[in-house]
Design a protein around this motif. Sequence first.
Motif: not given
Length: 507
Positions: A56, A60, A63-64, A95-96, A98-100, A102-103
Amino acid sequence: MMFSEVVATAEKVAATSSRLAKIDALAALLREARPEEILPLTGLLLASPRQGRLGVGWRGLTSLEVSHATTSELTLADIDGSLDELAAVSGSGSAAARSSTLGRLAARATADEWDFLVRALLGELRTGALSGVLLDAIAKAADRPSASVRRAAMLSGDLGETALLALTGTAEDLDEVGLRVGRPVQPMLASTAASPTAALEMTGEASVEYKLDGARIQVHRHGDEVGVYTRSLADVTRRVPEIVDIVRALPATDLILDGETLSLDEDGGPRPFQETMSRFGADVAREVALRPWFFDLLHVDGRDLIDEPLSVRLGELERVAGEWRMPGIVTRDADAAEQLSREGLAAGHEGVLVKAIDSPYTAGRRGKSWIKVKPVLTYDLVVLAAEWGSGRRRGWLSNLHLGARDPDGEFGEPGGFVMVGKTFKGLTDELLRWQTETFPEHEERRTASAVFLRPELVVEIAIDGVQRSPRYPGGIALRFARVKGYRPDKTLADADTIQSLRALLRT
């Protein structure tokens, strides 16, 4: 342990300039930690999570778009578990994923908790809780001698494991930590001096050696097994097969060597620093070969040498790795030291290191036994923006965006300014206060994180050089930039040009 306790302690540490107050606050936190919490806690306090690389970055993390919790509910175990999830992500859809992760974490964290975590993951805590302060806090929390804790950390190369051992083990366990071939140790560090003559005044008789513009390496060998580690103790063995082959051929069975490596051009001169570092960025060998220069020997064939004087270590190094030794001389003569420095600079190196000939190897410490001497370059640049500070600099305009003049528009608009780097180094409280009061008078626009200025303020910046960088339009970035002071006596026309900075690149 509640994560809010970690955040509150970090804020307390950042808010004070007292070393003793920092140590007391960190020691109190460490005493509360359960054994399974010690490793993740120390990792976060050092902005170096125990999981290592998480995949990350700044974009990333920032930008959440989530609404943060209004009350604290996260535990340290929750944070550590989420970081485990991030570290385990790989392959298609990573990537998706990790974003999930982190979110979900960001939504459960309060705004202050998320701010701390982002800065910890990006290595930008700036609380003043550096390893030396944390080491003393570990010693206080565990009621162990600071010297024992420091030595264990130096020889194990792992502050988290040292904390765990100090807080849960016995005094004997701590004292039994020693050199182990195959386990990298923290490198010995150098202070600075303005000239070789000044350095010799501090060290007395010394080994004066070239200071290369290369990458620090520590090489371990046990039989045919060789491991190569960076300054940060990352394992890069697979990426430097030529160094492995060289060390495997040395006349010894067990070795721990300290040195530097860089790549050479066709004429035998040093290539740019980035070309050396690029070899550490992939798992396969590159076209450009690396050559090692060793300047210290910590262990040879069952014999630890770190407590021996440098004169003994150099004698053994000459015996084991003569042709791969760093060039240098042993002298008390300032004229001889100055001459070697001039020769090194003429060959394209950074300067010299002056090392007291009777000094032991103090891993992880920056004392007066090793002194580096490099020419300092100063340039007049223009402030393009300033970012709001964090930690003890919260509420002040801190990190400067620096620009060089581009008179012919080679990299942008004619007469404009090209960004060449950022720095928050050298900013005193007085300068931070002045910037915060003055910069809005020159404001062009602002975002949540920064104030962008009309190019009107000239600042004198000291640098160690420049390096190639695709980040900025001019293709270069400043190296080790720090503020010397503002220059109200100079106009924009007096600012240095992007061409003058680019001329520092080695061709």
